[in-house]
Scaffold this active site. Structure first.
Site, PDB file in Angstrom:
ATOM      1  N   CYS A   1      26.825  56.075  43.501  1.00  0.00           N
ATOM      2  CA  CYS A   1      26.274  54.812  43.854  1.00  0.00           C
ATOM      3  C   CYS A   1      27.243  53.728  43.663  1.00  0.00           C
ATOM      4  O   CYS A   1      28.376  53.922  42.791  1.00  0.00           O
ATOM      5  CB  CYS A   1      24.957  54.442  42.891  1.00  0.00           C
ATOM      6  SG  CYS A   1      23.677  55.640  43.284  1.00  0.00           S
TER       7      CYS A   1
ATOM      8  N   ASP B   1      57.531  24.197  49.372  1.00  0.00           N
ATOM      9  CA  ASP B   1      56.553  23.762  50.509  1.00  0.00           C
ATOM     10  C   ASP B   1      56.167  22.300  50.091  1.00  0.00           C
ATOM     11  O   ASP B   1      55.760  21.873  48.866  1.00  0.00           O
ATOM     12  CB  ASP B   1      55.448  24.864  50.384  1.00  0.00           C
ATOM     13  CG  ASP B   1      54.395  24.212  51.429  1.00  0.00           C
ATOM     14  OD1 ASP B   1      54.264  24.503  52.638  1.00  0.00           O
ATOM     15  OD2 ASP B   1      53.444  23.581  51.143  1.00  0.00           O
TER      16      ASP B   1
END
Length: 495
Positions: free
Chosen positions: A34, A442
């Site tokens: 599970c 950037d």
């Protein structure tokens, strides 16, 4: 993590969905495995075993729980966080490399012998490449069984099984149901995953929460290539170039999943298409770990707390992303879109989109090898950078794919004329998925840093950013969210 019994046991007791995909829980008394979050009452500790993958649990003789469907949980974020050979192999297997090239091809891509690779994977994930690919094939088959009306012979072929018998035996072993029973159960289950027809299918892509999708989808929308990408009906749509044909995918975000509708020329490409969509949206990330780490910085914590769960806007094709980053050097987002759109129209494969306005697939590198300078309306120096990159990718001098080594890729890129740190870091971040890439030069990063009172000088900001490691890509995304820019708008604002 599966080796830490106490930690895994606590996660199962708490039914903590954050650990779905990190490991699976096998129950000795029932023979079932599970998810950690399975709603069924947990068994006694002495009856539990933990495995790193569904493939490992299947190999040990356990079958998937019919209630929590552990084989359909989000992928382990571990394979996206790491750059070692096991993680690189897991990313390539998810992309369908074993089905296309075999274990020998997978090993060759990684620079290992087949025996070495099998030994490494067996030791760490409890299964060899064939077992991992088998688990993936069974999940693909299950999706097709439950969401389409394809004949089972076509499902078997599309999922990669070599025979109907192998398909039937695998589905029975993994799901404890026949294909017919699986389809009947899906038809009667409320909230079934999709509505199948012969050409398209719809499914949910699970995601760990929190999921701050606005910056992710906003970024993809702001940089859309005309004809290749579009936003329609609050969905991001784009074309795909896949191993056996082409496709069109529509992705609609929700709080805890992404609705995916995909049209394919060939259903054999389903596994690869899903893997690339998950990669594009960074859906296997571990947002809790990112939030916990970045919130330790008092200067960044308020930004993180405002929109936790950021994802990196990535790509479905590393070569495409690299070309688009070079096209975007020193120009606006709008100009970069225009340049990329010209290449797509001139060299991309045309497609028919009955549901929208998509017209082309972004061209493969080999189709750009003899590019006409007339289609490159920008300075000569950047033209040389682009054509050199294309040639290097075509010749294999630069390797950019799901399983490449991040540091080696950087070195190969930086050796090319016109490729600097900004370009290499952005490709590493968005193309390769390195969680610690940092495009410090950037403009958006520097503006955001200045607004927050952080150092804006590249050298000083790089030194400061070490406190964000190994999550500097996510810190970058959080910095971008502070800007008044279209990359943060979802749905996009009307122009």
């Amino acid at each position: 993590m599966h080796d830490d019994f106490d930690r895994c046991f606590r996660a199962v007791q708490a039914k903590d969905a954050r650990f779905d995909g990190w490991f699976v829980t096998a129950v000795l008394t029932t023979g079932i495995y599970c998810r950690p979050s399975c709603p069924v009452r947990p068994p006694h500790a002495q009856n539990m075993r933990f495995y790193p993958t569904a493939a490992a649990a299947q190999k040990a003789g356990f079958r998937a729980c019919k209630r929590c469907r552990p084989d359909a949980s989000p992928g382990s974020p571990e394979w996206n966080m790491r750059g070692d050979v096991v993680a690189r192999a897991m990313r390539l297997i998810a992309d369908g490399t074993v089905d296309r090239e075999g274990v020998t091809g997978l090993a060759a891509r990684l620079g290992y012998t087949t025996r070495q690779l099998e030994r490494l994977l067996q030791a760490e994930v409890g299964a060899n490449p064939l077992a991992l690919a088998r688990a993936q094939r069974s999940q693909t088959a299950r999706v097709l069984i439950e969401t389409t009306e394809l004949p089972f012979s076509d499902v078997a072929f599309a999922a990669g099984f070599s025979s109907i018998r192998q398909f039937n035996d695998t589905i029975r072993a993994v799901c404890d149901m026949t294909p017919t029973a699986l389809r009947q159960r899906a038809r009667t289950r409320i909230g079934s995953d999709g509505e199948g027809n012969a050409g398209a299918l719809s499914l949910r892509l699970p995601v760990r929460t929190p999921f701050a999708y606005e910056g992710l989808f906003g970024h993809l929308a702001a940089s859309m290539v005309p004809g290749v990408e579009e936003v329609r009906d609050d969905a991001y749509r784009r074309t795909l170039r896949l191993p056996n044909g082409y496709g069109i995918v529509s992705l609609t975000p929700a709080a805890d999943h992404v609705r995916c509708s995909v049209m394919l020329d060939d259903f054999r490409d389903l596994t690869t298409a899903i893997a690339r969509c998950r990669r594009l949206l960074d859906l296997d990330a571990d947002p809790e770990a990112v939030v916990d780490a970045l919130c330790t910085d008092s200067d960044l914590s308020a930004v993180v707390a405002k929109a936790p769960g950021q994802r990196i806007p990535r790509t479905v094709d590393e070569h495409e992303l690299a070309v688009r980053v070079v096209l975007g050097q020193q120009v606006s987002v709008k100009a970069a879109r225009t340049h990329a759109g010209r290449l797509a129209t001139a060299y991309g494969h045309p497609v028919t989109d009955v549901d929208g306005g998509l017209t082309h697939v972004f061209p493969a590198i080999e189709h750009l090898a003899e590019i006409d300078p007339a289609h490159l309306a920008f300075p000569k120096a950047r033209q040389r950078s682009l054509t050199t990159l294309i040639r290097a990718l075509a010749d294999g001098d630069v390797v950019l794919d799901a399983g490449c080594d991040w540091d080696t890729a950087r070195e190969q890129l930086l050796a090319l004329p016109g490729i600097g740190p900004w370009t290499a870091e952005l490709i590493a971040m968005r193309g390769l998925g390195d969680p610690d890439a940092f495009p410090v030069t950037d403009l958006g990063v520097r503006l955001a840093a200045e607004q927050l009172g952080l150092p804006s000088d590249p050298r000083t900001l790089t030194e400061y950013s070490t406190r964000w490691r190994p999550w500097r890509s996510y810190a970058t995304q959080h910095l971008w969210t502070t800007l008044d820019h279209a990359v943060n708008d979802w749905p996009p604002k009307e122009k």
